[in-house]
Design a protein around this motif. Structure first.
Motif: not given
Length: 500
Positions: A393-407
């Motif tokens: 749901e949060v990822a849908k809010l952005y035009d780019f990927l936010i889960d870049t790493s485990t951190v």
């Protein structure tokens, strides 16, 4: 060996198991029909899980996670194959919970206080954070199911390793399988290098992405395979072999053969972190000899340094020299290392923020006025940007990927508390492993396993900011829970039977 129990003792747990399984399949059918179909197809295999010895099933889990699922995803494009090792781990955990003690064993256990490993406290805090995050956020069902797969299912493997008997035989079997998996990577990597990656290099716009297609049997796609997970297994194979050679369990010729079979995969895959991992882990293996054999330690470190420099030179020659990309090592370092710390880096091609930039972005998007989201996150799977089942749901809010790493994934999904507890599990596990590995009352084989586990936990810890493998790759999660189980069993050694 598994103990035979009266049928009356088995009816209830078996009924409970199938009840939980039926409910889960029903929920999955409502939101993920394809996954439900795959799950039903795997039900027959699940029967085998409850019949075969656990030590063989855990080894099968390793093969599924490192060879079969990744190869199916990479070569056939079926990403759903990655569900299989997670579901198998879940079933193993359920079976382990069903393996109840006999009345005699319960009576003995009641009179003994088994020492708890240090990582238990942050592990409990980690799962409590998951519960709190799920409760506060009430995530969509599909997102929750995917999140549970990544965060919870593989914990069943830890329970299985705690229940397996005899543990020393199982551990030796897993180490052998790990080395075999590392050796198997070479022919696959050679094929990917000369028949797949070379083709990408000749396609317009694909320059610079060719090495990303080289990930062995660990899965991913042409533009982003799990090469780091493959490199981690190769390094662990080298570590296990070095420890065995140091302890005079294998010959020098056998060590050389293993290195000749596994190290070329590192060179062809171009995983920059592998150079540091190799030096770091190799130095730790021989650090015990600093006082007793200082000259031998120095020679070993120089040999490791030579190998590391050779790998770096191979990287430069194969992937950075030629055309407009040639340059010295200083320029290579500037281009391929310093970018990691760029606070404004954004890759338009992959739609990813840089490692450091992604952490800064998370901080900018949160405020103390909303402490719940900052402390326990937005819910399991909320930051997942690529998924065939459920984008977060949060990822849908952005035009780019936010889960870049485990951190960053942990920060978005489980907040600061989730990140701190997860790091605490790995860090405390590693520290206590090195402490226990020096106990003279432990068998040499167990000391060696604990030492390898500690090195492995540190390597995984160092990669948390590098990629998502600790949460997104079943192969890496297998190693995490295998290492923690070794530590937990070693902690109780001498209080319980070594084979218990």
């Amino acid at each position: 060996m598994l103990q035979t129990r009266p049928l009356a003792h088995s009816v209830f747990p078996i009924s409970l198991l199938f009840g939980v399984f039926a409910i889960f399949v029903g929920l999955l059918c409502a939101v993920l029909p394809l996954a439900a179909a795959l799950l039903m197809a795997a039900a027959v295999g699940a029967v085998v899980v409850f019949i075969a010895p656990i030590r063989w099933v855990t080894t099968l889990e390793l093969i599924l996670a490192t060879v079969i699922a990744g190869a199916v995803e990479y070569f056939l494009g079926i990403a759903q194959a990655n569900w299989v090792p997670y579901l198998l781990a879940l079933l193993l955990g359920l079976r382990a919970l069903m393996e109840r003690k006999t009345p005699h064993e319960k009576k003995i256990a009641a009179t003994i206080r088994s020492p708890r490993p240090w990582f238990i406290l942050p592990l409990i805090m980690y799962f409590l954070t998951i519960l709190a995050s799920v409760g506060f956020n009430l995530s969509p069902l599909a997102q929750l199911v995917v999140g549970l797969k990544n965060y919870v299912f593989m914990f069943g493997l830890f329970l299985a390793f705690l229940a397996v008997r005899p543990f020393d035989t199982t551990t030796a079997l897993v180490w052998k399988a790990l080395i075999i998996v590392a050796c198997v990577q070479l022919p696959v990597v050679l094929y990917q290098k000369f028949f797949i990656a070379s083709g990408l290099s000749n396609v317009g716009g694909a320059a610079g992405l060719s090495w990303d297609a080289i990930s062995g049997t660990f899965g991913g796609s042409l533009l982003g395979g799990r090469s780091a997970a493959m490199a981690l297994f190769v390094i662990m194979a080298v570590v296990v072999s070095l420890v065995a050679w140091r302890n005079r369990k294998i010959s020098l010729s056998r060590l050389q053969l293993i290195c000749l079979l596994v190290l070329p995969s590192l060179i062809l895959a171009e995983v920059k972190a592998a150079i540091v991992w190799l030096l770091f882990s190799g130095t730790l293996v021989f650090s015990r000899q600093i006082r007793t054999r200082p000259l031998g330690f120095l020679v070993a470190v120089l040999m490791l340094l030579t190998v590391a420099v050779g790998i770096a030179a191979a990287y430069k020659a194969m992937y950075y020299d030629g055309g407009n990309r040639s340059g010295g090592y200083a320029e290579l370092y500037d281009k391929q290392i310093t970018y990691f710390f760029d606070p404004d880096l954004f890759n338009a091609g992959t739609r990813e923020l840089g490692r450091t930039a992604s952490i800064i972005f998370w901080w900018d998007q949160h405020d103390i006025s909303d402490p719940v989201r900052m402390i326990v996150g937005h819910g399991l799977g909320a930051s997942r940007g690529n998924s065939s089942f459920a984008v977060g749901e949060v990822a849908k809010l952005y035009d780019f990927l936010i889960d870049t790493s485990t951190v960053t994934t942990l920060l978005w999904d489980l907040g600061l508390l989730g990140l701190v507890s997860f790091i605490g599990v790995l860090f405390l596990g590693a520290i206590e492993s090195f402490r226990l590995a020096r106990r003279k009352d432990l068998p040499l084989e167990l000391q060696s396993s604990i030492e390898c586990a500690g090195i492995g936990l540190l390597l995984i810890l160092s990669g948390l900011i590098y990629n998502r493998d600790a949460l997104d790759a079943s192969a890496v999660q297998f190693l995490i829970y295998f290492f923690l189980a070794i530590l937990a069993r070693a902690k109780a050694y001498g209080i319980r039977s070594p084979a218990a």
